[in-house]
Design a protein around this motif. Structure first.
Motif, short mmCIF file in Angstrom:
data_model
loop_
_atom_site.label_atom_id
_atom_site.label_comp_id
_atom_site.label_asym_id
_atom_site.label_seq_id
_atom_site.Cartn_x
_atom_site.Cartn_y
_atom_site.Cartn_z
N THR A 3 0.84 -1.19 0.00
CA THR A 3 0.00 0.00 0.00
C THR A 3 0.88 1.24 0.00
O THR A 3 1.81 1.33 0.81
CB THR A 3 -0.89 0.02 1.26
OG1 THR A 3 -1.64 -1.19 1.30
CG2 THR A 3 -1.84 1.20 1.24
N PRO A 4 0.60 2.21 -0.90
CA PRO A 4 1.37 3.45 -0.87
C PRO A 4 1.24 4.11 0.50
O PRO A 4 0.14 4.34 0.99
CB PRO A 4 0.71 4.31 -1.95
CG PRO A 4 0.08 3.33 -2.87
CD PRO A 4 -0.37 2.19 -1.99
N ASN A 5 2.36 4.41 1.14
CA ASN A 5 2.35 4.94 2.49
C ASN A 5 3.46 5.97 2.68
O ASN A 5 4.09 6.02 3.71
CB ASN A 5 2.49 3.80 3.50
CG ASN A 5 2.08 4.19 4.89
OD1 ASN A 5 1.35 5.15 5.08
ND2 ASN A 5 2.56 3.46 5.87
N GLY A 6 3.67 6.82 1.68
CA GLY A 6 4.75 7.79 1.74
C GLY A 6 4.30 9.19 2.09
O GLY A 6 4.98 10.16 1.77
N TYR A 7 3.14 9.32 2.72
CA TYR A 7 2.59 10.63 3.04
C TYR A 7 3.30 11.26 4.23
O TYR A 7 3.63 10.58 5.20
CB TYR A 7 1.09 10.52 3.33
CG TYR A 7 0.32 9.84 2.23
CD1 TYR A 7 -0.08 10.55 1.11
CD2 TYR A 7 0.01 8.49 2.30
CE1 TYR A 7 -0.78 9.93 0.08
CE2 TYR A 7 -0.68 7.86 1.29
CZ TYR A 7 -1.08 8.58 0.18
OH TYR A 7 -1.76 7.96 -0.83
N ASP A 29 5.46 5.48 -2.05
CA ASP A 29 4.67 6.20 -3.06
C ASP A 29 3.48 6.88 -2.41
O ASP A 29 3.10 6.56 -1.28
CB ASP A 29 4.14 5.23 -4.12
CG ASP A 29 5.23 4.69 -5.04
OD1 ASP A 29 6.37 5.15 -4.95
OD2 ASP A 29 4.92 3.80 -5.85
N ILE A 30 2.88 7.82 -3.14
CA ILE A 30 1.62 8.43 -2.75
C ILE A 30 0.67 8.32 -3.93
O ILE A 30 1.10 8.10 -5.06
CB ILE A 30 1.79 9.91 -2.32
CG1 ILE A 30 2.35 10.75 -3.46
CG2 ILE A 30 2.65 10.02 -1.07
CD1 ILE A 30 2.35 12.25 -3.19
N ARG A 31 -0.60 8.49 -3.67
CA ARG A 31 -1.61 8.49 -4.74
C ARG A 31 -2.06 9.92 -4.97
O ARG A 31 -2.36 10.65 -4.03
CB ARG A 31 -2.79 7.62 -4.36
CG ARG A 31 -2.41 6.16 -4.34
CD ARG A 31 -3.64 5.28 -4.34
NE ARG A 31 -3.25 3.90 -4.49
CZ ARG A 31 -3.61 2.93 -3.66
NH1 ARG A 31 -4.40 3.20 -2.63
NH2 ARG A 31 -3.22 1.71 -3.88
N MET A 32 -2.13 10.32 -6.22
CA MET A 32 -2.51 11.69 -6.56
C MET A 32 -3.95 12.01 -6.15
O MET A 32 -4.27 13.15 -5.88
CB MET A 32 -2.36 11.93 -8.06
CG MET A 32 -0.92 11.96 -8.53
SD MET A 32 -0.02 13.42 -7.96
CE MET A 32 0.75 12.82 -6.50
#
Length: 95
Positions: free
Chosen positions: A27-31, A78-81
């Motif tokens: 899961t994208p977790n770069g916030y 990563d993050i999601r736009m």
């Protein structure tokens, strides 16, 4: 589960059950903050801290510039736009 049948060196038939284990998707977790705590109606797409990585010929991976010290080469940072803005959201320059 998959069943595999083979014959060993002594001619005995051996039947094995082999699991088809798959990796759990990352899961994208770069916030930098918690998505949803920023201004209503804003997303990571409109934030000045978003950064793209990768070359122009390959897939683009989006990451938060505030978390650059923690970036890896994998999808975990990563993050999601389309994610709602976090508390560190800032309007993009030039808007």
């Amino acid at each position: 589960m998959q069943t595999v049948e083979y014959v060993d060196l002594l001619g005995d038939t051996i039947i094995e059950r082999v699991s088809e284990a798959r990796r759990k998707p990352t899961t994208p977790n770069g916030y930098a903050g918690s998505p949803g705590r920023g201004p209503a109606g804003e997303t990571c797409r409109s934030c000045q801290h978003k950064r793209s990585t990768g070359s122009s010929t390959a897939r683009t991976y989006w990451k938060c510039g505030l978390m650059q010290a923690h970036w890896t080469g994998g999808p975990g940072t990563d993050i999601r736009m389309r994610s709602p803005a976090c508390q560190f959201w800032a309007r993009e320059q030039g808007e």
